[in-house]
Every structure is written in C-alpha cells, then in structure tokens.
Design a protein around this motif. Structure first.
Motif, PDB file in Angstrom:
ATOM      1  N   ARG A 162      28.058 -14.108  15.058  1.00  0.00           N
ATOM      2  CA  ARG A 162      27.826 -12.659  15.190  1.00  0.00           C
ATOM      3  C   ARG A 162      27.429 -12.061  13.850  1.00  0.00           C
ATOM      4  O   ARG A 162      26.595 -11.155  13.770  1.00  0.00           O
ATOM      5  CB  ARG A 162      29.077 -11.969  15.739  1.00  0.00           C
ATOM      6  CG  ARG A 162      29.322 -12.235  17.215  1.00  0.00           C
ATOM      7  CD  ARG A 162      30.279 -11.227  17.816  1.00  0.00           C
ATOM      8  NE  ARG A 162      31.604 -11.285  17.224  1.00  0.00           N
ATOM      9  CZ  ARG A 162      32.590 -12.066  17.666  1.00  0.00           C
ATOM     10  NH1 ARG A 162      32.374 -12.881  18.688  1.00  0.00           N
ATOM     11  NH2 ARG A 162      33.768 -12.060  17.086  1.00  0.00           N
TER      12      ARG A 162
ATOM     13  N   THR B 251      18.540 -10.296  17.963  1.00  0.00           N
ATOM     14  CA  THR B 251      19.685  -9.663  17.307  1.00  0.00           C
ATOM     15  C   THR B 251      20.835  -9.477  18.290  1.00  0.00           C
ATOM     16  O   THR B 251      21.997  -9.747  17.977  1.00  0.00           O
ATOM     17  CB  THR B 251      19.275  -8.303  16.726  1.00  0.00           C
ATOM     18  OG1 THR B 251      18.227  -8.490  15.782  1.00  0.00           O
ATOM     19  CG2 THR B 251      20.452  -7.638  16.017  1.00  0.00           C
ATOM     20  N   ASN B 252      20.509  -9.027  19.500  1.00  0.00           N
ATOM     21  CA  ASN B 252      21.547  -8.829  20.517  1.00  0.00           C
ATOM     22  C   ASN B 252      22.202 -10.148  20.896  1.00  0.00           C
ATOM     23  O   ASN B 252      23.403 -10.204  21.151  1.00  0.00           O
ATOM     24  CB  ASN B 252      20.943  -8.160  21.754  1.00  0.00           C
ATOM     25  CG  ASN B 252      20.615  -6.701  21.511  1.00  0.00           C
ATOM     26  OD1 ASN B 252      21.227  -6.060  20.662  1.00  0.00           O
ATOM     27  ND2 ASN B 252      19.642  -6.175  22.234  1.00  0.00           N
TER      28      ASN B 252
ATOM     29  N   TYR C  19      22.701 -12.704  18.941  1.00  0.00           N
ATOM     30  CA  TYR C  19      23.640 -13.034  17.868  1.00  0.00           C
ATOM     31  C   TYR C  19      24.861 -12.113  17.924  1.00  0.00           C
ATOM     32  O   TYR C  19      26.001 -12.570  17.802  1.00  0.00           O
ATOM     33  CB  TYR C  19      22.960 -12.907  16.507  1.00  0.00           C
ATOM     34  CG  TYR C  19      22.210 -14.136  16.063  1.00  0.00           C
ATOM     35  CD1 TYR C  19      22.882 -15.203  15.468  1.00  0.00           C
ATOM     36  CD2 TYR C  19      20.839 -14.240  16.233  1.00  0.00           C
ATOM     37  CE1 TYR C  19      22.202 -16.336  15.054  1.00  0.00           C
ATOM     38  CE2 TYR C  19      20.144 -15.375  15.826  1.00  0.00           C
ATOM     39  CZ  TYR C  19      20.834 -16.423  15.234  1.00  0.00           C
ATOM     40  OH  TYR C  19      20.150 -17.539  14.838  1.00  0.00           O
ATOM     41  N   ARG C  20      24.620 -10.797  18.096  1.00  0.00           N
ATOM     42  CA  ARG C  20      25.741  -9.845  18.026  1.00  0.00           C
ATOM     43  C   ARG C  20      26.724 -10.006  19.178  1.00  0.00           C
ATOM     44  O   ARG C  20      27.891  -9.645  19.053  1.00  0.00           O
ATOM     45  CB  ARG C  20      25.193  -8.413  17.996  1.00  0.00           C
ATOM     46  CG  ARG C  20      24.579  -8.015  16.680  1.00  0.00           C
ATOM     47  CD  ARG C  20      24.799  -6.531  16.414  1.00  0.00           C
ATOM     48  NE  ARG C  20      24.406  -5.722  17.542  1.00  0.00           N
ATOM     49  CZ  ARG C  20      23.247  -5.089  17.649  1.00  0.00           C
ATOM     50  NH1 ARG C  20      22.367  -5.186  16.679  1.00  0.00           N
ATOM     51  NH2 ARG C  20      22.967  -4.361  18.694  1.00  0.00           N
TER      52      ARG C  20
ATOM     53  N   ALA D 294      23.701 -11.893  12.656  1.00  0.00           N
ATOM     54  CA  ALA D 294      22.771 -10.864  13.116  1.00  0.00           C
ATOM     55  C   ALA D 294      22.181 -10.102  11.935  1.00  0.00           C
ATOM     56  O   ALA D 294      21.033  -9.654  11.985  1.00  0.00           O
ATOM     57  CB  ALA D 294      23.472  -9.900  14.072  1.00  0.00           C
TER      58      ALA D 294
ATOM     59  N   HIS E 216      22.220  -1.368  12.520  1.00  0.00           N
ATOM     60  CA  HIS E 216      22.138  -2.557  13.360  1.00  0.00           C
ATOM     61  C   HIS E 216      21.076  -2.417  14.438  1.00  0.00           C
ATOM     62  O   HIS E 216      21.167  -2.990  15.502  1.00  0.00           O
ATOM     63  CB  HIS E 216      23.494  -2.812  14.032  1.00  0.00           C
ATOM     64  CG  HIS E 216      24.424  -3.602  13.168  1.00  0.00           C
ATOM     65  ND1 HIS E 216      24.043  -4.762  12.537  1.00  0.00           N
ATOM     66  CD2 HIS E 216      25.702  -3.401  12.827  1.00  0.00           C
ATOM     67  CE1 HIS E 216      25.057  -5.255  11.863  1.00  0.00           C
ATOM     68  NE2 HIS E 216      26.061  -4.442  12.015  1.00  0.00           N
TER      69      HIS E 216
END
Length: 860
Positions: A414, A402-403, A405-406, A417, A311
């Motif tokens: 989430r 990405t962060n 989304y996560r 991501a 990730h």
C-alpha cells in the motif's frame, strides 16, 4: 472498453457487484478482494447520486463498472434485487453485440456468489465455470445447516495457469525461497523484472507462500503486487527456447539476494528509539507513526503544492477529448516518457551522491515503471482503440494502478502507491506542459503535508527542513527510508487536523515515538528540549568516535573523508566526523539548468564549502558529465553505450572553454582553502598530460592577471578505468594522489552497466576481480610514494572495511551518514588481521564467497 484489462492477467474473468446501497456494494467487494488478494478485477455500481435518497441503481454506473473490468475472458454481474436487475439488463444495451456475448448476469446470492466467483476466477476458471461456482455458492452454507438444496453442475477441473498457458512449448519451473531482508521491494523487484525481460521465454511468477496466481515477470507492478517478503517461496515458470537460461539467471539473482544482505530488517530498525528518556511525559497534541528518529522544534510550513502531493492526480477531465491522429498522440506520450526518464536519471545521480546507491536505487524502479509493458499496453489501447488523448489516457491508467496498490491487503505494498503517484505526476506534468514545482525554504521549518513523494523527499534541503509531518505514509515507505538516510526526523500517519495548522506555528515532533505538539506550552517545550538534549546525547554516544582519528588497534591511522555534492552536504559531513572532503562531485552545478554555471557561480560554491571545512582538505573532481548524468543544454549526442562514450575527461578535453571556466574557479578558490583538484575517467597517460597542460595554461593566465591562487595545488586522478590500473605505474609518478572509484571500476571490470537492472548485480565491488584491481593500484601508488584513497560506494559498507584496510588504502571517502560506522569499524580491528582477511578475499571465486568470508569475521 478493454483499456484497463491490460493491468491484470487477461485470462481472468471480471466481476461487477450491483446493489441499491453503495456501502453494501463496497463491503462485498472488500470481502471478495481479500479472498483472492487482488488477483481478480472487481468493480461496483451502488446507490445513486442523490444526497436525500441515496438508495437505488444507475444504468450508467453499471455500464461504467463493466467497462472497468471487461476483458476477453468475460464479466460476471451479480445483483441484489429489483431495479438492480433492470439496470444491469439496460446497461448491456450500451455494449457492442460481441461484447454483450461476453457478459453474464448471475442470479446468485450477492455475498456468497461474489466470494465463490472471485475464487474461481482467480484460479483461472472460464466464464462458465465462474458462473457455475457463483450459482452453487449456497451449497456449503446449506450443508452446514443441514438443509438440502438443489445443486448446480460443478465446474470442470481448473488447470493451473502454467498448464493453461504452456501446453506445447518446453516449460521449466523452479521453486525458490527469497532470503534478502525486505523481499521483493523496489530494487530487487526491478532487478527481477529487468532480468526476465532479457529473455524470449514467457516468464511467470507466483508467491507460493501467499498462494497468489501467476503474474507476468516482465511487469514491475505485477511482480510488486505479489507481496513477496523475506522467507517467502516463489514459483518461477519459463516457457520457450531459452527457458533454461532464463530460469538459471533468475535463480542466480535470487540466490545472490539481489546483491543485498540476507539479514531481515528488524522492526527496531524502523522504529528506533535511542534512549528511554526519549519517551516524553508531555502529552502530545497529535500522535502518528514514528518514521525517522530524532526531535525537532521549528515553525511549521504547509507543503501546499497540491496537486503534487495528494493521493490523486490532478483532474484533466476538461482536457479529455477524442483524437483523430493517434500516431501523433502516441509520439507525444513517448516524448513525455523519455523526458521523464531523463529527469529521473538526474535525480538518481543526485540521490546517489547524497545518500548512496542503495537508497537511490528506489528510482531504478521508477525508470522501469516508464517501460512496464502492461502499462504501455493499456496506454496503447486508450490512444489507438478508444482515441483518448495522451494526458487522459495516462491519468486513467495511473489512477487505476494507484488504487490497486492503495487497496492491497499488504501494508508494505500500500505504501508503494506513493511511487506510482510520483512517476504519474512527473509524466502528467510533462504532458500538460506545466513547470516543475520546487520547495524553497527561507528559514528552518517543520514540513507539514498530506504526503511527500520519494522525489520530493530526496530533494529536501536538510539545513532547512528540520522535520517532516504527514497525514499519509508508512514507516516502510520509500519517503520514510529517504528521510532516515537524510537524518530528518519524521512522523507519518498524523490526523488530518495537522493540515489546518497555520504556517509559522511552532510545532515539535518526536520521530522516534510518533508524537507531535502544536503550539506547545512552556512546560512542554522544556520537556521536548530535554528530549532533544537526550537525543543529541544519544547521538553523541553513537558518534563518540566519529570526531576522533580512526586508528586500528595496532596503531595504523586511516583518514576518513566525505563524498559530497554541495555546501549543505559539507555541513552534514563535518557533523558526522569527516576529516575533510575526499570527493566533491561538481556535476550538481550543471544539472537542472539551461546554461552552464559561470566562473563566479562556481567560485562562490567552492568558497562556501571551504568556509565550512575551515582548514580541512577539499578534493574537487572536475565535472564528469555523460554516462548516467545527461545534461540537455550541452547537446551530448545519443550514444549506444554512454558509459563507454564521450564523458568525463574526454568531454572536458574537447570542450576546453567549459573546462577552463571550472579550473579557473577551482584555482581562485584554492587561494583561501586547502583545495586539491582531481580529474575523472583518466584512461591514458596522454589524457592526463593534456588535462595538466590545460591546468597549467589556466594558472599562467591567472598569474598574468595577478589573480591569487595556490600555485602548488595538488593534482590527482580517479582510478576507475581498467586501463588506468594497468598503467598505474606510469600514471603515479606524474600525479600527487590516486582516488579509486569502485562504482565505475566495478562496472568496467565486470563489463556491465551498473544503472541497468538487468546486469547491475554483476557490478559488485567485492568481486575478487575488482579487489585485485584495487590492490594493483595501491601497490603502484605506494611504489611512487603517493597516497591512495577509495571514494566509491564500497567504502560506505562497514562489512568491507577490513578488506579496504588490508589492501593498504591510506584513506577512504564515503557518504557522510556512513562515517561513524566506518570509523567505529576501523578502531575495532588490527592492520595485521585486516591484511589476512584481504589476502583471503583475493583468493575467493565470487563476491558471494567474499561476503561469506567477511560474515565469519567478528569485530572485537
């Protein structure tokens, strides 16, 4: 300084939280973020990098946090006490004077101040309004406790974003509910963004149900972040000369359910447990989230191709440097984005072949990501303003997204991501010049990994990957969707201990319950084998008609074939009840290589498929390169309209040596199998005669060399061009069969590129115009005494089965996974009632009306 501001609306004030405790700072950020659902840029600077004494503040941390959220709207810095204030003041010294003027250090209480500040910022408040809200944050608490405290001046009225942005130009706004079953997931979000991008108007959208702020409608990521689900209401606002047209187009898109059904996806469809005996009494070693039903037992194999599955993108800090020529770096980035788009287009084509256009449309969103204007703006800033190299700029932007989304409050978002990481990894690999990694299994295994990207999953060999076990992911992720489409049992969200299991260890999993067993005992293996037996029995019950002939209630037989793209697909097709292969798409032989496949390579593949099929028919379509199937080594020219250009039979007739090589391989394979040959993209009688003449030439060459082949091989054509329908009565007498390709026929009849999300919804095979084309081709074929098949995606949709039968098709060819449902649908209706339904469908005025008609039909 301003690079990442492009990832959020630029009128939003950023918030920085400074604390002696990193945990405290993170906790305050989490609380504040939940208040505004990700609409305000938040950063923290907490603690110091000292394992023995972690409490404290770091000037550079504060400076970096300010950089992360800085925009022209300004930044509010909240601090807890003591050195936090001094660190914040010192951090300002590292900024340019004009930037320092845009920063406010706020004495408000940390928790209450942060919450009040983000709420005001999310509503579009100016920096002074946000500052005032933060300072007055204790008023509500004091009032509740009956304590009088001095109050600060309340902020002025905060206008809605629509008022702020659109003062002078004409603005049109609508409120509309989203009724497609999964809301704005990847495919409809891609269509929404692409449609918005067609217009000059400034278009913004917000989720009224979630009470979000407005976001740009031309940003795939911002639209996805709205978290729109089935039943949510949108506010869509357009400002500009073509605002009315923009709103009308978006309204039509939403009302048409983005071309999808309008039935919500029930939870049982995700966590399907086919039988009560599926629930094991054997205690699992580990437990995760059921993602794709089924039971598997096999040796484990860790998918150790980090960094391609973790990730976090691989670090390129060592390669971060300041550049002197931003133009050259920008060109370098554009080349990587273009190459990535080509790779994704190939994957999209391959996935469409294997699991269908609907699931493959996941990769349409990947293509839009590459052209997201918000992303490109951020990249442009990094390269041209901060003079950072392309790889580092790309990584920074992708990691930030990405962060976002996560850490989103919505679990569905989430899981998205993984898609950002997928595209991010692909482009970064191209920027760094590293080779693409591939998983090559030598024996059946259960794949263990931290996570799999959608691209990873789509390319798995289903004959070798018997199960998937990951520590990350969700049942609604695109990886899980693809695994279900491929029929691979999967469990996600398993504890990380599974990653320490040595390769070759026997592992069992139950994708319907989420249970995983590592080195199961004999008793447990017996229990799991019983589960597998129960699963197989359940599957057999579900597919009890799949291996029987599909016959209507009044005795009309419809032959059901499979569309495939390789030997592995053929095995799946037979297991699903296919009565042969109605379409072997041979393009897979030409993709992902540097030279064309040799005659021997092709012969081996064709023979391998005939062995799987035994005596069943195999229709091989000669390669249809071009359009959405680019092959770099063939030096295809760049075309403005590739679907209308040099593709299919047109290419083959010009590159006869490539064409002859394939025809020789097909003919040689026909000596041992029930093989037919089919030409794609036939538009004229002249093209068909030219193709048959080349086939005859190859036959004569083989005869001279005394190489065996079936000299009575059947020859057919794809009906996918309107001109072929118009002259079907002239084409039918000189071929042995027709096969109607509704995917291409739909886009040509409706004059729209089905791979272009802006207009893809028009390419609907259930539109009466397309159905009338099918009817005309069927009538011409039957008048000439030849059979007619349909091999487009329409055949995979059970709702369309009555129409296909009613139009008089002799057989259908579809994706293997759809065969059992299709056969079941055929056995539940009569030909007479199917004719009636088809007749009514041809009278309708739109595809939506045809679907409405079909929904009134109930299978007996």
């Amino acid at each position: 300084m301003e690079a990442l501001k492009c990832l959020l609306p630029q009128t939003v004030v950023g918030i920085v939280i400074v604390s002696h405790s990193k945990q405290l700072a993170l906790g305050v950020r989490e609380l504040a973020a939940q208040m505004v659902q990700g609409q305000v840029p938040l950063a923290v600077a907490g603690g110091v990098d000292d394992a023995l004494n972690p409490l404290g503040t770091d000037v550079m941390q504060v400076h970096q946090a300010i950089e992360t959220v800085y925009s022209d709207a300004g930044v509010i810095v909240l601090m807890d006490m003591g050195s936090a204030l001094m660190s914040a003041e010192m951090a300002l010294e590292f900024l340019l004077p004009e930037q320092r003027n845009n920063i406010r250090l706020c004495e408000a209480p940390l928790v209450e101040g942060a919450v009040a500040a983000v709420v005001c910022a999310a509503a579009g408040g100016s920096i002074e309004q946000v500052l005032a809200e933060a300072r007055g944050a204790l008023a509500a608490k004091a009032s509740q406790l009956g304590i009088n405290v001095p109050t600060t001046q309340q902020p002025e009225h905060i206008e809605e974003p629509s008022e702020i942005y659109f003062k002078e130009e004409y603005t049109k706004e609508i409120h509309i509910a989203v009724s497609n079953r999964m809301g704005l997931h990847a495919r409809p979000a891609a269509q929404f963004v692409a449609t918005s991008s067609r217009f000059e108007a400034q278009i913004k959208v917000k989720n009224l149900t979630k009470n979000t702020g407005y976001v740009r409608a031309d940003s795939i990521n911002q639209v996805a972040m709205l978290g729109v689900r089935h039943g949510h209401e949108l506010a869509i606002s357009a400002t500009g000369a073509d605002a009315d047209a923009a709103i009308a187009a978006l309204q039509a898109l939403v009302e048409n359910n983005f071309g999808e059904g309008d039935t919500p996806l029930h939870e049982s469809q995700i966590h399907a447990t086919p039988d009560e005996t599926f629930i094991s009494t054997a205690a699992p070693t580990l437990r995760g989230i059921p993602a794709s039903p089924g039971v598997a037992i096999a040796p484990s194999l860790r998918y150790a191709m980090a960094p391609l599955v973790r990730h976090q993108l691989p670090s390129v800090q060592s390669q971060q440097y300041y550049i002197d020529n931003p133009d050259r770096e920008w060109e370098f980035l554009q080349k990587a984005l273009s190459d990535a788009a080509t790779e994704i287009e190939v994957l999209l084509s391959q996935t469409s072949t294997q699991i269908g256009d609907t699931e493959a449309a996941i990769f349409d969103a990947h293509l839009l990501f590459l052209n997201d204007p918000v992303i490109l703006e951020a990249l442009h800033h990094y390269i041209y303003v901060r003079h950072i190299n392309a790889a580092s700029a790309w990584q920074a932007v992708v990691e930030e997204l990405t962060n976002q989304y996560r850490t989103h409050y919505d679990s569905y978002l989430r899981s998205r991501a993984a898609d950002v990481i997928d595209v991010g990894q692909r482009v970064l690999r191209l920027l760094l010049g590293t080779a693409a990694a591939h998983l090559n299994l030598t024996e059946p295994s259960i794949l263990i990994a931290t996570d799999l990207t959608p691209s990873d999953t789509a390319q798995l060999d289903t004959s070798k990957v018997l199960g998937i076990c990951t520590t990350a992911g969700s049942a609604t992720s695109h990886t899980a969707i693809i695994a279900r489409s491929l029929g691979i049992p999967a469990v996600v969200g398993v504890p990380e201990g599974i990653l320490r299991v040595a390769d070759g260890t026997i592992v069992a999993l139950n994708g319907g319950t989420g249970n995983v067993w590592v080195e199961p005992s004999v008793d447990i293996i017996t229990a799991i084998e019983a589960q597998r037996s129960a699963w197989q029995s359940s599957e057999q019950r579900a597919f009890r008609n799949a291996h029987k002939n599909a016959i209507t209630t009044d005795g009309r037989r419809i032959v059901v074939y499979a569309n495939i793209g390789g030997v592995a697909d053929a095995k799946v097709a037979i297991s699903m009840g296919a009565e042969g292969v109605g379409l072997l798409r041979t393009e897979f032989l030409y993709l992902e290589r540097k030279t064309p496949p040799s005659e021997e390579e092709q012969l081996k593949v064709y023979q391998g498929i005939t062995q799987v099929l035994e005596s069943r028919p195999l229709i091989i379509r000669t390669f249809d390169i071009g359009g959405d199937k680019p092959v770099p080594y063939l030096n295809l020219p760049s075309e403005n309209n590739p679907f209308l250009g040099w593709r299919g039979i047109r290419f083959c007739l010009d590159r006869t040596e490539l064409f002859k090589t394939q025809l020789r391989a097909i003919l040689r394979a026909s000596a041992e199998g029930n093989i037919k040959v089919m030409f794609p993209m036939i538009a004229t009688v002249g093209e068909l005669k030219a193709a048959k003449a080349i086939l005859l030439e190859v036959q004569q060459e083989l005869q001279q060399k005394e190489i065996p082949f079936n000299d009575k091989i059947k020859v057919g054509i794809m009906i996918e061009v309107p001109s072929a329908v118009a002259i079907a009565d002239q084409l039918a007498p000189i071929v042995d069969f027709f096969s109607i390709g509704t995917n291409d026929l739909s886009q040509y009849v409706m004059a729209c590129d089905r791979t272009n999300p802006q207009v893809a919804s028009l390419a609907d095979a259930l539109h009466p115009a397309v159905l009338r084309m099918v009817q005309q081709a069927v009538k011409a074929a039957h008048k000439a005494g030849i059979a007619v098949s349909l091999c487009g995606e329409l055949g995979s949709d059970p709702i369309a089965t009555p129409i296909l039968i009613g139009l008089g098709l002799d057989d259908v060819s579809l994706n293997p996974q759809a065969i059992p449902r299709c056969k079941k649908a055929i056995t539940q209706l009569s030909f007479i009632e199917a004719e009636t339904i088809a007749s009514e469908a041809l009278k309708q005025e739109s595809a939506a009306k045809v679907r409405e008609l079909l929904r009134t039909f109930k299978y007996s």
